[in-house]
Design a protein around this motif. Structure first.
Motif, PDB file in Angstrom:
ATOM      1  N   THR A 102      44.117  29.698  19.419  1.00 53.39           N
ATOM      2  CA  THR A 102      42.692  29.440  19.211  1.00 53.39           C
ATOM      3  C   THR A 102      41.974  29.259  20.548  1.00 53.39           C
ATOM      4  O   THR A 102      40.878  29.784  20.762  1.00 53.39           O
ATOM      5  N   VAL A 103      42.618  28.536  21.467  1.00 55.62           N
ATOM      6  CA  VAL A 103      42.045  28.353  22.806  1.00 55.62           C
ATOM      7  C   VAL A 103      41.953  29.693  23.535  1.00 55.62           C
ATOM      8  O   VAL A 103      40.929  30.018  24.145  1.00 55.62           O
ATOM      9  N   ALA A 104      43.024  30.484  23.458  1.00 52.63           N
ATOM     10  CA  ALA A 104      43.034  31.787  24.135  1.00 52.63           C
ATOM     11  C   ALA A 104      41.933  32.697  23.608  1.00 52.63           C
ATOM     12  O   ALA A 104      41.242  33.383  24.378  1.00 52.63           O
ATOM     13  N   ALA A 105      41.758  32.707  22.292  1.00 54.48           N
ATOM     14  CA  ALA A 105      40.756  33.589  21.688  1.00 54.48           C
ATOM     15  C   ALA A 105      39.331  33.186  22.047  1.00 54.48           C
ATOM     16  O   ALA A 105      38.417  34.025  21.993  1.00 54.48           O
ATOM     17  N   SER A 106      39.136  31.925  22.412  1.00 53.50           N
ATOM     18  CA  SER A 106      37.792  31.436  22.739  1.00 53.50           C
ATOM     19  C   SER A 106      37.341  31.803  24.149  1.00 53.50           C
ATOM     20  O   SER A 106      36.168  31.631  24.497  1.00 53.50           O
ATOM     21  N   LYS A 107      38.242  32.321  24.952  1.00 50.83           N
ATOM     22  CA  LYS A 107      37.897  32.675  26.331  1.00 50.83           C
ATOM     23  C   LYS A 107      36.997  33.908  26.353  1.00 50.83           C
ATOM     24  O   LYS A 107      37.135  34.807  25.519  1.00 50.83           O
ATOM     25  N   PRO A 108      36.096  33.997  27.304  1.00 47.12           N
ATOM     26  CA  PRO A 108      35.245  35.191  27.403  1.00 47.12           C
ATOM     27  C   PRO A 108      36.057  36.418  27.816  1.00 47.12           C
ATOM     28  O   PRO A 108      36.987  36.313  28.628  1.00 47.12           O
ATOM     29  N   THR A 109      35.708  37.549  27.251  1.00 55.31           N
ATOM     30  CA  THR A 109      36.373  38.802  27.606  1.00 55.31           C
ATOM     31  C   THR A 109      35.672  39.415  28.815  1.00 55.31           C
ATOM     32  O   THR A 109      34.471  39.697  28.757  1.00 55.31           O
ATOM     33  N   PRO A 110      36.394  39.611  29.911  1.00 57.98           N
ATOM     34  CA  PRO A 110      35.737  40.160  31.101  1.00 57.98           C
ATOM     35  C   PRO A 110      35.366  41.626  30.912  1.00 57.98           C
ATOM     36  O   PRO A 110      36.005  42.354  30.149  1.00 57.98           O
ATOM     37  N   THR A 111      34.315  42.044  31.599  1.00 57.16           N
ATOM     38  CA  THR A 111      33.964  43.459  31.642  1.00 57.16           C
ATOM     39  C   THR A 111      34.848  44.128  32.693  1.00 57.16           C
ATOM     40  O   THR A 111      34.851  43.738  33.858  1.00 57.16           O
ATOM     41  N   VAL A 112      35.615  45.100  32.274  1.00 57.23           N
ATOM     42  CA  VAL A 112      36.610  45.721  33.150  1.00 57.23           C
ATOM     43  C   VAL A 112      36.376  47.222  33.221  1.00 57.23           C
ATOM     44  O   VAL A 112      36.218  47.887  32.196  1.00 57.23           O
ATOM     45  N   HIS A 113      36.355  47.758  34.439  1.00 58.43           N
ATOM     46  CA  HIS A 113      36.209  49.196  34.667  1.00 58.43           C
ATOM     47  C   HIS A 113      37.547  49.775  35.116  1.00 58.43           C
ATOM     48  O   HIS A 113      38.378  49.093  35.718  1.00 58.43           O
ATOM     49  N   GLY A 114      37.736  51.057  34.836  1.00 62.97           N
ATOM     50  CA  GLY A 114      39.024  51.692  35.089  1.00 62.97           C
ATOM     51  C   GLY A 114      39.453  51.725  36.536  1.00 62.97           C
ATOM     52  O   GLY A 114      40.652  51.876  36.829  1.00 62.97           O
ATOM     53  N   ASP A 115      38.515  51.588  37.465  1.00 61.80           N
ATOM     54  CA  ASP A 115      38.875  51.644  38.875  1.00 61.80           C
ATOM     55  C   ASP A 115      39.103  50.253  39.474  1.00 61.80           C
ATOM     56  O   ASP A 115      39.248  50.119  40.688  1.00 61.80           O
ATOM     57  N   GLN A 116      39.148  49.223  38.629  1.00 61.67           N
ATOM     58  CA  GLN A 116      39.351  47.864  39.117  1.00 61.67           C
ATOM     59  C   GLN A 116      40.820  47.464  39.082  1.00 61.67           C
ATOM     60  O   GLN A 116      41.689  48.224  38.634  1.00 61.67           O
ATOM     61  N   TYR A 117      41.073  46.250  39.559  1.00 61.74           N
ATOM     62  CA  TYR A 117      42.445  45.757  39.703  1.00 61.74           C
ATOM     63  C   TYR A 117      42.590  44.359  39.116  1.00 61.74           C
ATOM     64  O   TYR A 117      41.659  43.549  39.169  1.00 61.74           O
ATOM     65  N   GLU A 118      43.761  44.114  38.559  1.00 64.98           N
ATOM     66  CA  GLU A 118      44.123  42.744  38.206  1.00 64.98           C
ATOM     67  C   GLU A 118      44.664  42.070  39.463  1.00 64.98           C
ATOM     68  O   GLU A 118      45.577  42.597  40.106  1.00 64.98           O
ATOM     69  N   TYR A 119      44.090  40.941  39.810  1.00 64.58           N
ATOM     70  CA  TYR A 119      44.561  40.152  40.952  1.00 64.58           C
ATOM     71  C   TYR A 119      45.349  38.974  40.396  1.00 64.58           C
ATOM     72  O   TYR A 119      44.855  38.210  39.572  1.00 64.58           O
ATOM     73  N   ARG A 120      46.584  38.862  40.851  1.00 63.42           N
ATOM     74  CA  ARG A 120      47.489  37.849  40.319  1.00 63.42           C
ATOM     75  C   ARG A 120      48.141  37.088  41.465  1.00 63.42           C
ATOM     76  O   ARG A 120      48.641  37.691  42.417  1.00 63.42           O
ATOM     77  N   VAL A 121      48.143  35.769  41.371  1.00 59.18           N
ATOM     78  CA  VAL A 121      48.823  34.930  42.350  1.00 59.18           C
ATOM     79  C   VAL A 121      49.804  34.046  41.598  1.00 59.18           C
ATOM     80  O   VAL A 121      49.425  33.354  40.646  1.00 59.18           O
ATOM     81  N   ILE A 122      51.037  34.064  42.026  1.00 58.29           N
ATOM     82  CA  ILE A 122      52.091  33.325  41.353  1.00 58.29           C
ATOM     83  C   ILE A 122      53.005  32.693  42.386  1.00 58.29           C
ATOM     84  O   ILE A 122      53.188  33.226  43.482  1.00 58.29           O
ATOM     85  N   LYS A 123      53.553  31.554  42.055  1.00 62.90           N
ATOM     86  CA  LYS A 123      54.640  30.976  42.836  1.00 62.90           C
ATOM     87  C   LYS A 123      55.884  30.966  41.959  1.00 62.90           C
ATOM     88  O   LYS A 123      55.807  30.632  40.763  1.00 62.90           O
ATOM     89  N   ALA A 124      57.012  31.329  42.536  1.00 62.17           N
ATOM     90  CA  ALA A 124      58.252  31.373  41.768  1.00 62.17           C
ATOM     91  C   ALA A 124      59.410  30.865  42.597  1.00 62.17           C
ATOM     92  O   ALA A 124      59.499  31.141  43.798  1.00 62.17           O
ATOM     93  N   ALA A 125      60.276  30.117  41.941  1.00 67.40           N
ATOM     94  CA  ALA A 125      61.509  29.634  42.561  1.00 67.40           C
ATOM     95  C   ALA A 125      62.685  30.194  41.772  1.00 67.40           C
ATOM     96  O   ALA A 125      62.675  30.179  40.538  1.00 67.40           O
TER      97      ALA A 125
END
Length: 325
Positions: A102-125
């Motif tokens: 329910t929380v996830a579904a309430s988030k706004p859907t971003p406007t995304v164009h085909g020439d854009q990128y997902e930017y992801r930052v993660i830390k992993a051990a």
């Protein structure tokens, strides 16, 4: 994969040696566009098999499909029934996953164009076995930044300052799937949980000892990407239908953030934990924990832990937003 430096008595276990060779051969397929093997994969997953613990990409260490119930499957069903679950899932897990959806579904859907990128930052051990010691130890969290084409048509980019001196180009993803998705692929997923779970079972067939384990692992990998809100909610509701899903009231991600976890016990004896903020119910990261003693580690040993820091859309590979969201 987990480093196996200085494995005392390794030759005494032929099955472990065979699996290690298979894992090493598979891991060599995970390369950047320059042909360099990634220090750790795009998606960090722990697959446990007998005397082997290996960290690898979900899609490159296939097992044999298991069409029959295992003793572990029976134990999960018994536990779920005793805990008041419906269809082999604990009632607590169903309720929690519905709240998270329910929380996830309430988030706004971003406007995304085909020439854009997902930017992801993660830390992993990731745990490793060092020379001179028989048990594995969890390493310190390492930072990784990634820029991935939203439709897979363009090369991406990766930065891992503690390992790579320069940015590393990543090849395009022209055949996205649950095992290696793009944002556009995730946006196309069916939102009916039953239909979605069938699709996930089909796309992950033969990768894990059981269809449900493969689905849980695949969904956990996807949660470490930017997922469109409706698809994200559907994934949580599909997970609520997986036999053996339970709740752990306290878990810690790779950078020490505490939360509540949705868990699944793998056939190999490792527990996968999806960790969520207890108040906001937002996804924090994934942790894998050994549940029984082995020659290389005791029950309770964490073998991998991640922490999601940023997931958002940007215009160019290499672009770092001023503010994370």
């Amino acid at each position: 994969m987990i480093s196996r430096q200085g494995r005392p008595g390794a030759d005494a276990d032929p099955s472990r040696n065979m699996l290690m060779k298979k894992a090493q051969k598979s891991a060599s397929a995970v390369t950047t566009s320059r042909g360099r093997s990634l220090p750790w994969p795009l998606f960090v997953v722990v697959l446990a098999a007998g005397a082997l613990v290996a960290v690898t990409v979900l899609r490159i260490l296939p097992g044999q499909p298991d069409t029959h119930a295992t003793p572990n499957d029976d134990a999960r069903r018994h536990f779920a029934t005793a805990s008041g679950g419906s269809g082999g899932v604990t009632a607590d897990a169903v309720r929690l996953l519905e709240r998270i959806a329910t929380v996830a579904a309430s988030k706004p859907t971003p406007t995304v164009h085909g020439d854009q990128y997902e930017y992801r930052v993660i830390k992993a051990a990731v745990a490793s076995q060092v020379e001179g010691k028989s048990s594995i130890q969890l390493g310190k969290p390492r930072l990784r930044q990634m820029w991935l084409s939203v439709d897979g048509s363009r090369p991406g980019l990766m930065r891992e300052p503690e390992v790579l001196a320069d940015s590393e180009p990543l090849g395009p993803n022209l055949s996205p799937s649950m095992n290696q998705p793009t944002y556009r692929y995730l946006a196309s997923l069916p939102t009916d949980p039953d239909t979605l779970l069938k699709k996930i079972h089909a796309e992950t067939k033969g990768i894990s000892p059981s269809a449900d384990e493969g689905a849980f692992v695949a969904i956990g990998n996807v949660l470490q990407t930017l997922v469109p809100p409706k698809a994200c909610a559907a994934l949580y509701r599909a997970a609520a239908k997986i036999v053996g899903v339970t709740v752990k009231t306290d878990a810690v991600d790779a950078i020490g953030r505490r939360g509540v976890a949705v868990t699944y016990l793998q056939a190999g004896g490792e527990r996968i934990e999806w960790i969520f903020d207890k108040d906001k119910l937002e996804f924090l990261g994934v942790r894998n924990v050994m549940t029984r003693n082995t020659p290389w580690g005791k029950a309770g040993q964490v073998t991998v832990a991640t922490a999601m820091l940023t997931r958002m859309i940007v215009d160019k590979a290499g672009q770092v937003p001023h503010r994370s969201s």
